[in-house]
Write a protein that holds these residues in place. Structure first.
Motif, short mmCIF file in Angstrom:
data_model
loop_
_atom_site.label_atom_id
_atom_site.label_comp_id
_atom_site.label_asym_id
_atom_site.label_seq_id
_atom_site.Cartn_x
_atom_site.Cartn_y
_atom_site.Cartn_z
N LYS A 38 0.83 -1.20 0.00
CA LYS A 38 0.00 0.00 0.00
C LYS A 38 0.87 1.26 0.00
O LYS A 38 0.61 2.21 -0.73
CB LYS A 38 -0.92 -0.01 1.23
CG LYS A 38 -1.81 1.21 1.35
CD LYS A 38 -2.67 1.13 2.61
CE LYS A 38 -3.51 2.38 2.78
NZ LYS A 38 -4.32 2.34 4.02
N SER A 39 1.91 1.25 0.82
CA SER A 39 2.77 2.43 0.96
C SER A 39 3.57 2.71 -0.32
O SER A 39 3.74 3.87 -0.71
CB SER A 39 3.74 2.24 2.13
OG SER A 39 3.05 2.11 3.34
N GLU A 41 2.84 2.25 -3.37
CA GLU A 41 2.05 2.80 -4.48
C GLU A 41 2.13 4.32 -4.52
O GLU A 41 2.13 4.94 -5.59
CB GLU A 41 0.58 2.37 -4.34
CG GLU A 41 0.33 0.91 -4.62
CD GLU A 41 -1.12 0.52 -4.42
OE1 GLU A 41 -1.95 1.44 -4.21
OE2 GLU A 41 -1.43 -0.68 -4.46
N ASP A 42 2.20 4.96 -3.34
CA ASP A 42 2.24 6.41 -3.26
C ASP A 42 3.66 6.96 -3.24
O ASP A 42 3.87 8.17 -3.29
CB ASP A 42 1.51 6.90 -2.00
CG ASP A 42 0.03 6.55 -2.03
OD1 ASP A 42 -0.58 6.71 -3.10
OD2 ASP A 42 -0.51 6.11 -0.99
N LYS A 193 3.38 7.91 4.94
CA LYS A 193 2.27 8.78 4.57
C LYS A 193 2.61 9.70 3.40
O LYS A 193 1.87 10.63 3.09
CB LYS A 193 1.86 9.63 5.78
CG LYS A 193 1.19 8.84 6.90
CD LYS A 193 -0.14 8.28 6.46
CE LYS A 193 -0.85 7.56 7.60
NZ LYS A 193 -2.18 7.04 7.20
N LYS A 195 2.66 11.01 -0.16
CA LYS A 195 1.81 10.88 -1.34
C LYS A 195 2.45 11.63 -2.51
O LYS A 195 1.92 12.59 -3.04
CB LYS A 195 0.41 11.46 -1.08
CG LYS A 195 -0.30 10.88 0.14
CD LYS A 195 -0.67 9.43 -0.07
CE LYS A 195 -1.42 8.88 1.13
NZ LYS A 195 -1.78 7.47 1.00
N GLY A 196 3.64 11.22 -2.87
CA GLY A 196 4.35 11.85 -3.98
C GLY A 196 5.54 12.67 -3.52
O GLY A 196 5.52 13.27 -2.43
N ASN A 210 5.14 15.21 0.06
CA ASN A 210 3.75 15.58 0.28
C ASN A 210 3.14 14.55 1.21
O ASN A 210 2.93 13.41 0.82
CB ASN A 210 2.99 15.63 -1.05
CG ASN A 210 3.62 16.59 -2.03
OD1 ASN A 210 3.83 17.75 -1.74
ND2 ASN A 210 3.97 16.10 -3.22
N TYR A 211 2.88 14.94 2.46
CA TYR A 211 2.31 14.03 3.45
C TYR A 211 0.81 14.23 3.55
O TYR A 211 0.33 15.37 3.68
CB TYR A 211 2.93 14.29 4.82
CG TYR A 211 4.34 13.80 4.99
CD1 TYR A 211 4.61 12.46 5.24
CD2 TYR A 211 5.42 14.68 4.92
CE1 TYR A 211 5.91 12.01 5.41
CE2 TYR A 211 6.73 14.24 5.09
CZ TYR A 211 6.97 12.90 5.33
OH TYR A 211 8.26 12.46 5.50
N ASP A 212 0.08 13.13 3.50
CA ASP A 212 -1.37 13.18 3.62
C ASP A 212 -1.79 12.38 4.85
O ASP A 212 -1.72 11.15 4.87
CB ASP A 212 -2.03 12.60 2.36
CG ASP A 212 -3.54 12.79 2.34
OD1 ASP A 212 -4.09 13.23 3.37
OD2 ASP A 212 -4.16 12.52 1.31
N ASP A 214 -4.88 12.33 6.12
CA ASP A 214 -6.35 12.34 6.05
C ASP A 214 -6.93 13.73 6.31
O ASP A 214 -7.43 14.37 5.41
CB ASP A 214 -6.95 11.30 7.01
CG ASP A 214 -6.52 9.88 6.65
OD1 ASP A 214 -6.35 9.60 5.45
OD2 ASP A 214 -6.35 9.06 7.57
N TYR A 217 -2.76 17.97 5.73
CA TYR A 217 -1.86 17.85 4.59
C TYR A 217 -0.63 18.70 4.86
O TYR A 217 -0.74 19.90 5.14
CB TYR A 217 -2.56 18.31 3.32
CG TYR A 217 -1.74 18.14 2.07
CD1 TYR A 217 -1.68 16.93 1.39
CD2 TYR A 217 -0.99 19.20 1.56
CE1 TYR A 217 -0.93 16.77 0.25
CE2 TYR A 217 -0.23 19.06 0.41
CZ TYR A 217 -0.21 17.83 -0.24
OH TYR A 217 0.56 17.68 -1.37
#
Length: 255
Positions: A38-39, A41-42, A193, A195-196, A210-212, A214, A217
């Motif tokens: 899962k991790s 993928e981002d 966390k 996300k790119g 870029n940390y997301d 939930d 941000y």
């Protein structure tokens, strides 16, 4: 008879060695890393980059922390915390500023400035702390970096992205298997966390995460200079838009 015994012993040794390699190739399989699929993928380096073209300002226009200078858009912000006030000292010096709502203690936005070791230095120190028993502590990551021609944080990130789908081979040594597992546990640990990732070039070299989280941000921009990592962390994407962050980064001076 003796020849047959020698052949049998050689076969047993080969089977034992093969079993040993198969066991450890399974033991250090990346699938054992919690939520690794899962991790990863981002964990992607974006094609788009940030190119810095520094605008020099007069000295009174800067916010200064250590040898970091940036345009002072934060004159009405409060100091929220500093590394000097921390009970437990770390190898990073930092300060956080917060913008609070009027007549309220609620934080609207925050910015952090920090100076510390590079990720390469941290993970090559030989003292990796992890709850994963397969990671434990390692003293060989510096050699691993050298063998894979990883000389800075940016090359480390590129290596992690390039090899995140690779499989451990029985042809690898046990030590290489462990180091490969240790390195990729970073994706789930430190970068779980993310996300790119956006690379920074121009007057300074670095990268932004870029940390997301939930409901939160955060953009963390890291500049590499003189063997140190200088970090600017922007909390609240509604306040710190990409345009605003890029504009501020173009006023950054590291002396």
């Amino acid at each position: 008879m003796k020849k047959r015994i020698v052949v049998i012993l050689l076969i047993l040794l080969f089977v034992g060695y093969l079993g040993y390699k198969i066991y450890y190739s399974n033991y250090y399989n990346l699938s054992h890393i919690n939520e690794f699929d899962k991790s990863k993928e981002d964990f992607v380096i974006n094609d788009e980059t940030i190119t810095l073209d520094t605008t020099n300002l007069s000295e009174e226009e800067y916010l200064i922390f250590k040898n970091i200078k940036i345009r002072n858009d934060f004159k009405d912000w409060e100091v929220m915390s500093t590394s000097d006030n921390m009970e437990f000292k770390t190898n990073e010096e930092f300060i956080w500023y917060a913008l609070k709502q009027e007549n309220d203690d609620k934080v609207t936005a925050a910015i952090g400035l920090a100076k510390g070791p590079t990720m390469l230095d941290i993970y090559g120190s030989g003292d990796i702390i992890s709850s994963d028993e397969r990671v434990g502590k390692s003293s060989n990551l510096t050699n691993f970096f050298k063998e894979n021609k990883i000389t800075n944080d940016i090359e480390l990130l590129k290596y992690l992205e390039k090899t995140k789908n690779d499989k451990i081979s029985i042809l690898n040594s046990k030590n290489d298997m462990k180091n490969f597992y240790d390195i990729h546990s970073l994706i789930r640990g430190t970068y779980n966390k993310v996300k790119g990732i956006t690379l920074i070039n121009g007057d300074y070299q670095g990268y932004c995460f870029n940390y997301d989280y939930d409901t939160l941000y955060i953009k963390e921009c890291n500049i590499l200079k003189g063997g140190k990592r200088y970090t600017l962390t922007f909390n609240n994407s509604n306040y710190f838009t990409d345009e605003k962050i890029n504009d501020l980064l173009n006023t950054l001076v590291i002396e």
